[in-house]
Write a protein that holds these residues in place. Structure first.
Motif, PDB file in Angstrom:
ATOM      1  N   GLU A 118     -30.492 -27.950   2.467  1.00  0.00           N
ATOM      2  CA  GLU A 118     -29.105 -27.211   3.014  1.00  0.00           C
ATOM      3  C   GLU A 118     -29.327 -26.100   3.993  1.00  0.00           C
ATOM      4  OE1 GLU A 118     -26.252 -28.569   1.931  1.00  0.00           O
ATOM      5  OE2 GLU A 118     -27.384 -30.259   0.968  1.00  0.00           O
ATOM      6  N   HIS A 119     -30.575 -25.680   4.056  1.00  0.00           N
ATOM      7  CA  HIS A 119     -30.843 -24.869   5.028  1.00  0.00           C
ATOM      8  C   HIS A 119     -30.745 -25.089   6.413  1.00  0.00           C
ATOM      9  CE1 HIS A 119     -32.387 -22.287   1.607  1.00  0.00           C
ATOM     10  NE2 HIS A 119     -32.894 -23.460   1.121  1.00  0.00           N
ATOM     11  N   ASP A 120     -30.055 -24.541   7.204  1.00  0.00           N
ATOM     12  CA  ASP A 120     -29.641 -25.073   8.634  1.00  0.00           C
ATOM     13  C   ASP A 120     -29.603 -23.722   9.512  1.00  0.00           C
ATOM     14  OD1 ASP A 120     -28.953 -26.572  11.008  1.00  0.00           O
ATOM     15  OD2 ASP A 120     -27.272 -27.409  10.082  1.00  0.00           O
ATOM     16  N   TYR A 121     -30.356 -23.653  10.577  1.00  0.00           N
ATOM     17  CA  TYR A 121     -30.438 -22.615  11.556  1.00  0.00           C
ATOM     18  C   TYR A 121     -30.677 -22.861  13.012  1.00  0.00           C
ATOM     19  CZ  TYR A 121     -31.159 -20.303   6.867  1.00  0.00           C
ATOM     20  OH  TYR A 121     -31.249 -19.882   5.802  1.00  0.00           O
ATOM     21  N   PRO A 122     -29.926 -21.992  13.901  1.00  0.00           N
ATOM     22  CA  PRO A 122     -30.434 -22.273  15.192  1.00  0.00           C
ATOM     23  C   PRO A 122     -31.907 -22.432  15.501  1.00  0.00           C
ATOM     24  CG  PRO A 122     -28.631 -20.846  15.136  1.00  0.00           C
ATOM     25  CD  PRO A 122     -29.260 -20.918  13.744  1.00  0.00           C
ATOM     26  N   GLY A 123     -32.388 -23.243  16.499  1.00  0.00           N
ATOM     27  CA  GLY A 123     -33.773 -23.539  16.459  1.00  0.00           C
ATOM     28  C   GLY A 123     -34.103 -22.625  17.755  1.00  0.00           C
ATOM     29  N   ASN A 124     -35.687 -22.068  17.750  1.00  0.00           N
ATOM     30  CA  ASN A 124     -36.249 -21.709  18.752  1.00  0.00           C
ATOM     31  C   ASN A 124     -37.781 -22.316  18.782  1.00  0.00           C
ATOM     32  OD1 ASN A 124     -38.393 -19.848  17.377  1.00  0.00           O
ATOM     33  ND2 ASN A 124     -36.503 -19.254  16.505  1.00  0.00           N
TER      34      ASN A 124
END
Length: 682
Positions: free
Chosen positions: A582-588
Motif C-alpha cells: 500500500e506504500h506508493d510515492y513519486p519515484g526518483n
C-alpha cells in the motif's frame, strides 16, 4: 507506528571491541523489523537466524527451498522447466556433493539454520500459507540446494540462457580513505541493485557474539551475512564482468562426442520428476549427460550444445567464505578469507578502521586459451585445448590496495577503471579475464567520488543519492547545437525542454521522461562519433555521428510522449513510482544505462504509471573511526509476509533519499524495542 520521534538524521556511535559480553541467546527486534541476534555460539546464532527469517519471510523461505529442490512442479504445478534444468545442468548433483563435503563448522551453520526454520513453522503454523507447508520439514541440505541455485543458476547460468530473465545485474560500491574525508577516517558505501522480489530480496540482521559484532544483509534463505561490517572493517559486493559460464558445440557420432580425434562416451544418468499436484499428475524423466565440456542442454542431429560452469563438482562452499569474511578483524585476516576463492563471482570493495581500502576482482575465473571475444559465443569443442585449465588464484586476479587516488569505485565496470589513474593495466592480465570498457553509470560513479573532497558521512550519503544522468550531461552541448540545425516547431519544443533540464531524475524533473523516451529509441552509445577510450575514460564517448538521425528521433519521441501523456514536460514522479504493497510515492532515480548512479528500473504498473521493480535495495554508508558511524536503508522493508508491518515501511525514506540509524548498541535497541524473543522459547 510513530516515526517522527525517531531521530533519523542522528548518527549511531558504536564502541570498539572484538565483540560483546553475551550470556543470553535472544533476539531483540527493533521498530524497523530488524533482528539483533545475541548468541553464545554459532549453533544458537544460526538457529535464531532461521527463526528470524521465517518470522519476516516465512512463505518466501519455504517457496525458495521447494524450488531449490527442483520440486516446484510437484508441489505447485508450475516451473517444470526450471525443475528440469536444475537436474539437467547438474546443479542438484553439485549441491549434494557440496553438502557431503562441508566442514564441521559449515555443517553446523546450515543444520542450525534449518532447525530454526522448522521450529518457527512448528510453533506458528497459522503464519504459513497452506500451499507452502508441503515443503516442511526443511533439511540442512536444502540450504546448500538454495545457495547453489542462487549463485550458480540465477547469478551465472540463467543470465546466459535464452530463457533467462531480462534483468541487468547491477550494484554500486565506494571505498575512500582518510585523505578524502574530513575526519581522516575511511568510509564504505554498500549499494547493491537487484530485483525487488523473490530470491533476490535481502534480509537485514545483526549478529552479536562474544567474538564479533557483525551487521549487514544476506539474500533471503541464506544463513550468513554477505554484505556487512563489524567494528573493525566492512565490505560490499558488485556483480563483476567475469566469464565463467561457457558454451561448446560438440560433434556427435553414435551417441558419443568427439574429443582429441576420438569419440567418447557421455556420463549418463536420469532422474524422475513429477509434474502436477492432482490425480492426473504426470511423470517425466530428465536425462543428465555430462561430457568433459560440461552438461548437454540440447541435441540436434550430429551436434550437441554443452554448458560448463564453475564448481560443478561441488568442491567449494560460498557460504563458508562469507562467514570467514565477516569474522575477520583486520586486513590480513580478510585477505586470507578472500584467498579461499569460494565465491563464484563478485567484486569486493573493502574499508577498515586502519585506513585501508581494497578492491578485489573475485570469483572462479577459469584459465582459458583465447581472448575475451572468442569466449562470448559458442566454442567448437574438439580438443582439450578448449577446456578450462583450472581457476586463477585470488592473488592472480586484478585488485588494488590503498591506491594513491584515495578512492575506489565499482558500478559493474571491469576492474581497470575502479580508480583513476589505475595502478594496474589491462595488458597486465590475460585478455579472457575481463573486458575493458566503461559505461555511463560507472563514469558517473567515478566522477562523483573523484571530484568530491573532504567528505563527511552526510555528504557521502548525499552523493550516493545523485540522480543526474551522465549520458544526458554528455549530450547537452549536442542538444544545444541541434537547436540551430532545425526549424521544426515540435522538435524545437522538445529540445527546449531537454536543454533547460539539469539532467536529474528527481520526482519534479520535467525533462527526464522525454529523455528516457528518446534513449529508449536510439540506445545509449551507438550514435556517438568518438568511441570510449581507456585513455579518456570520463570524457568519451562523445559527439554525434548523424545530426539528422538524432533530430528525427527527438521528434518521434516528442510525438510519442504527447500521445501518451499530453505534454513534453511531465514531471518524472507523476509517471514513475516507488510502490510496495500500500506504500506508493513519486519515484526518483532511473536506469543505469542512462548513467544514473541512483539506479531505479521501472516496469508498467496501473493507470499508465510505472513502478520500481529493480534497483537500489540495501544502502549502507559506514565510517570506520575510533567510533563507527553508520546509516542504512532496505528500500522495500525487511519483510514480505502480508501481515507484517515492515513490508514496505522504509519506502517513504527511500523516496525522500534518507537513510536511518543503524542501532548497534543494546541501549539503542532497547529504546526502539518491538519484540524480545528468547531461544529457550523457540
Amino acid at each position: 507506528m510513530k516515526r517522527g520521534s525517531y531521530a533519523f538524521l542522528l548518527l549511531v556511535l558504536i564502541g570498539c571491541g572484538a565483540g560483546a559480553t553475551v550470556d543470553q541467546n535472544e533476539i531483540l527486534w527493533d521498530s524497523w523489523g530488524i533482528p539483533h541476534i545475541y548468541a553464545t555460539h554459532d549453533s544458537n546464532l544460526y538457529q535464531m537466524m532461521g527463526w528470524a527469517q521465517m518470522r519476516n519471510h516465512g512463505n518466501l523461505v519455504l517457496k525458495l527451498m521447494g524450488e531449490a529442490r527442483a520440486r516446484s512442479a510437484a508441489y505447485w504445478g508450475r516451473d517444470l522447466e526450471r525443475d528440469q534444468l536444475l537436474h539437467q545442468l547438474g546443479l542438484i548433483d553439485a549441491a549434494e556433493r557440496a553438502f557431503a563435503g562441508l566442514s564441521e563448522e559449515d555443517r553446523t551453520v546450515v543444520e542450525a539454520f534449518a532447525k530454526g526454520i522448522n521450529a518457527y513453522a512448528a510453533q506458528h503454523p497459522e503464519a504459513i500459507d497452506k500451499e507452502y507447508r508441503v515443503v516442511l520439514p526443511v533439511e540442512a541440505r536444502d540450504i546448500i540446494y538454495h545457495s547453489t541455485r542462487v549463485f550458480y543458476f540465477e547469478f551465472l547460468i540463467n543470465r546466459n540462457l535464452g530463457t533467462a530473465r531480462k534483468w541487468a545485474p547491477g550494484s554500486n560500491g565506494w571505498a575512500v580513505n582518510g585523505s578524502r574525508t574530513t575526519s581522516g577516517n575511511s568510509m564504505l558505501l554498500a549499494n547493491p541493485h537487484l530485483p525487488w522480489n523473490d530470491f533476490w530480496l535481502f534480509f537485514e540482521a545483526h549478529f552479536v557474539t562474544p567474538t564479533n559484532n557483525l551487521y549487514g544483509v544476506t539474500l533471503v534463505g541464506l544463513p550468513v551475512l554477505g554484505i556487512a561490517f563489524n567494528e573493525q572493517l566492512g565490505w560490499t559486493h558488485t556483480v563483476n564482468t567475469l566469464d565463467n559460464v561457457d558454451y561448446y558445440e560438440l560433434n556427435l557420432q553414435n551417441g558419443q562426442y568427439l574429443l582429441d580425434g576420438a569419440y567418447r562416451d557421455f556420463e549418463v544418468d536420469s532422474v524422475r520428476i513429477v509434474s502436477g499436484t492432482d490425480a492426473n499428475a504426470g511423470e517425466k524423466w530428465v536425462v543428465k549427460k555430462r561430457s568433459e565440456f560440461g552438461m548437454v542442454i540440447e541435441t540436434s542431429g550430429d551436434r550437441a550444445l554443452a554448458v560448463t560452469w564453475p564448481n560443478m563438482d561441488g568442491e567449494t562452499n560460498p557460504l563458508g567464505q562469507w562467514k570467514a569474511m565477516g569474522e575477520a578483524h583486520d586486513l590480513q585476516e580478510f585477505q586470507r578469507a578472500l584467498d579461499k576463492n569460494a565465491l563464484p563471482l563478485f567484486n569486493v570493495l573493502y574499508s577498515d578502521k586502519h585506513d585501508n581500502i581494497l578492491y578485489h576482482f573475485g570469483g572462479h575465473v577459469p584459465r582459458k586459451n583465447g581472448d575475451w571475444k572468442k569466449w562470448q559465443g559458442v566454442v567448437p569443442a574438439t580438443g582439450r585445448e578448449e577446456l578450462w585449465n583450472g581457476y586463477y588464484a585470488a592473488s592472480e586476479l586484478p585488485g588494488y590496495l590503498n591506491p594513491e587516488s584515495g578512492w575506489l569505485q565499482n558500478a559493474n565496470d571491469p576492474p581497470y577503471t575502479s580508480t583513476i589513474p589505475a595502478p594496474i593495466q589491462p595488458e597486465d592480465y590475460p585478455d579472457h579475464i575481463a573486458p575493458n570498457h566503461m559505461s555511463f553509470r560507472p563514469q558517473r560513479s567515478a566522477r562523483l567520488i573523484q571530484e568530491a573532497d573532504r567528505l563527511d558521512l552526510n555528504e557521502f550519503i548525499r552523493l550516493k543519492h545523485d540522480t543526474r544522468s551522465e549520458l544526458a550531461l554528455r549530450l547537452q552541448d549536442e542538444f544545444r547545437q541541434l537547436m540551430k540545425e532545425t526549424t521544426d516547431s515540435l522538435t524545437l519544443s522538445a529540445l527546449e525542454v531537454l536543454t533547460k533540464w539539469d539532467g536529474a531524475f528527481e520526482a519534479d524533473s520535467e525533462g527526464a521522461v522525454l529523455f528516457a523516451n528518446l534513449i529508449n529509441q536510439v540506445g545509449s552509445s551507438k550514435y556517438f562519433e568518438t568511441p570510449w577510450s581507456y585513455k579518456e575514460p570520463l570524457r568519451t564517448p562523445d559527439g554525434l555521428k548523424n545530426s539528422e538521425a538524432m533530430l528525427a528521433a527527438i521528434r518521434k519521441a516528442a510525438e510519442t510522449q504527447l500521445t501518451q501523456l499530453g505534454a513534453l514536460n511531465t514531471p518524472f514522479g507523476d509517471v514513475f513510482r516507488m510502490k510496495v504493497g500500500e506504500h506508493d510515492y513519486p519515484g526518483n532515480g532511473g536506469p543505469g544505462n542512462l548513467g544514473i548512479f541512483r539506479t531505479m528500473n521501472y516496469a508498467p504498473g496501473v493507470d499508465g504509471r510505472w513502478q520500481v521493480v529493480h534497483g537500489d535495495t540495501y544502502i549502507c554508508a559506514t565510517e570506520f573511526g575510533e567510533q563507527i558511524q553508520a546509516k542504512a536503508l532496505l528500500t522495500y522493508g525487511n519483510a514480505t509476509q502480508a501481515d507484517n508491518p515492515h513490508r514496505g515501511d522504509q519506502l517513504k525514506l527511500a523516496a525522500e533519499k534518507q537513510l536511518r540509524e543503524v542501532w548497534l548498541s543494546r541501549e539503542q535497541q532497547e529504546a526502539h524495542l518491538e519484540l524480545l524473543e528468547k531461544l529457550e522459547d523457540m
